[in-house]
Design an enzyme around this catalytic site. Sequence first.
Site, PDB file in Angstrom:
ATOM      1  N   GLY A 139      -0.665  -4.015  14.183  1.00 11.28           N
ATOM      2  CA  GLY A 139      -0.337  -2.481  13.720  1.00 11.28           C
ATOM      3  C   GLY A 139      -0.508  -1.641  12.709  1.00 11.28           C
ATOM      4  N   ASP A 140      -0.621  -1.777  11.533  1.00 13.52           N
ATOM      5  CA  ASP A 140      -1.230  -1.517   9.974  1.00 13.52           C
ATOM      6  C   ASP A 140      -2.392  -1.656   9.586  1.00 13.52           C
ATOM      7  OD1 ASP A 140      -1.585   0.670   8.427  1.00 13.52           O
ATOM      8  OD2 ASP A 140       0.328  -0.117   7.184  1.00 13.52           O
ATOM      9  N   LEU A 141      -3.443  -1.953   9.924  1.00 13.75           N
ATOM     10  CA  LEU A 141      -4.923  -2.719   9.813  1.00 13.75           C
ATOM     11  C   LEU A 141      -5.395  -1.712   8.780  1.00 13.75           C
ATOM     12  CD1 LEU A 141      -5.786  -5.668  10.026  1.00 13.75           C
ATOM     13  CD2 LEU A 141      -7.274  -4.863  11.395  1.00 13.75           C
ATOM     14  N   ASN A 163      -3.943  -3.911   2.817  1.00 13.63           N
ATOM     15  CA  ASN A 163      -3.620  -5.011   3.725  1.00 13.63           C
ATOM     16  C   ASN A 163      -4.052  -6.473   3.866  1.00 13.63           C
ATOM     17  OD1 ASN A 163      -1.295  -3.140   3.393  1.00 13.63           O
ATOM     18  ND2 ASN A 163      -1.315  -2.499   5.278  1.00 13.63           N
TER      19      ASN A 163
END
Length: 310
Positions: A193-195, A199
């Site tokens: 979802g926030d690759l 991260n």
Amino acid sequence: MIETPELFTRCTVEREGAAGAAWLAELPGIVAELLEQWECAPDGEVMHGGVGIIVPVLRRTQERAVLKVSFPHPGNVHEPDAFEAWGGRGAVLLHERDDERFAMLLERVRTSTLEQVEDGDEVVAVAGRLSRRLAVPAPAHLPRLREQADSWEEQLRRDESELTHALPRYAVDAAVATVRELGRTQPDLLIHGDLHARNILRADREPWLAVDPKGHVGDPAYDGGTLLKTRALSLIGAEDLGKAVHRTVDVFVEAAEVERERVRRWAQLHAVQAAFWARRHGFRVARGGPLLDRITEFADHLAQLLTRPA
């Protein structure tokens, strides 16, 4: 008692106002209670991300771990659910969770991120391989990205009509078509979802492990679009931007084993949304001035490059 990093304190108050200041006042006590609850001792300097602090700790067994405490926000609710579903497969292990206080005890990894790797193809390939491993059948209670499709379309049309912008109508229409054709019929797969490269951290148990997931359920190709958006500025000096952008898509597609056209379309939607977001809010790296103008112009260009297949 821990000392909250000054930058984190300032940014939290600027973003959250009085609620952020009240939470920061309670944070040292929250950390102290969690350390006692989970039988841990501090083991290094307090670090932070955008919305939470990271306290390196030693567990009672002398195992190295980190205590993460995030500002209470809907976007952070399902992070521990994602970690539980993965069970350490491609992501850090979750040892303990305290949902009421938005806290987790997590496997400790290194501080170096994938963003520090100089080879751009390697960055994208590592992210793609992790994306493939993280795409597992999703627990029933996690939020489905398809439920956001209506609001995405409404925001695109609102931005198009309310903002002064240089995006051609065909680029916005293509983004809306992606929402309608891909956004409303996504698979029930857990995705990050926030690759992005910050991260993904170096680790010992595996070469790279993901952190900070949103715990969304949807199309794995969506994460390819997110990655390209965050990698875009690294391509700003490319001799042939179109070639460089489509090369990034190709490398991700091969590593993640997803459909190229879906990645391209999600990336185009992300670019259009970013171009409009820049005009409404700016970015953390630029709230105004020439730098924001340059980034906004680049987002416009990127959106148009991605509107049609290579």
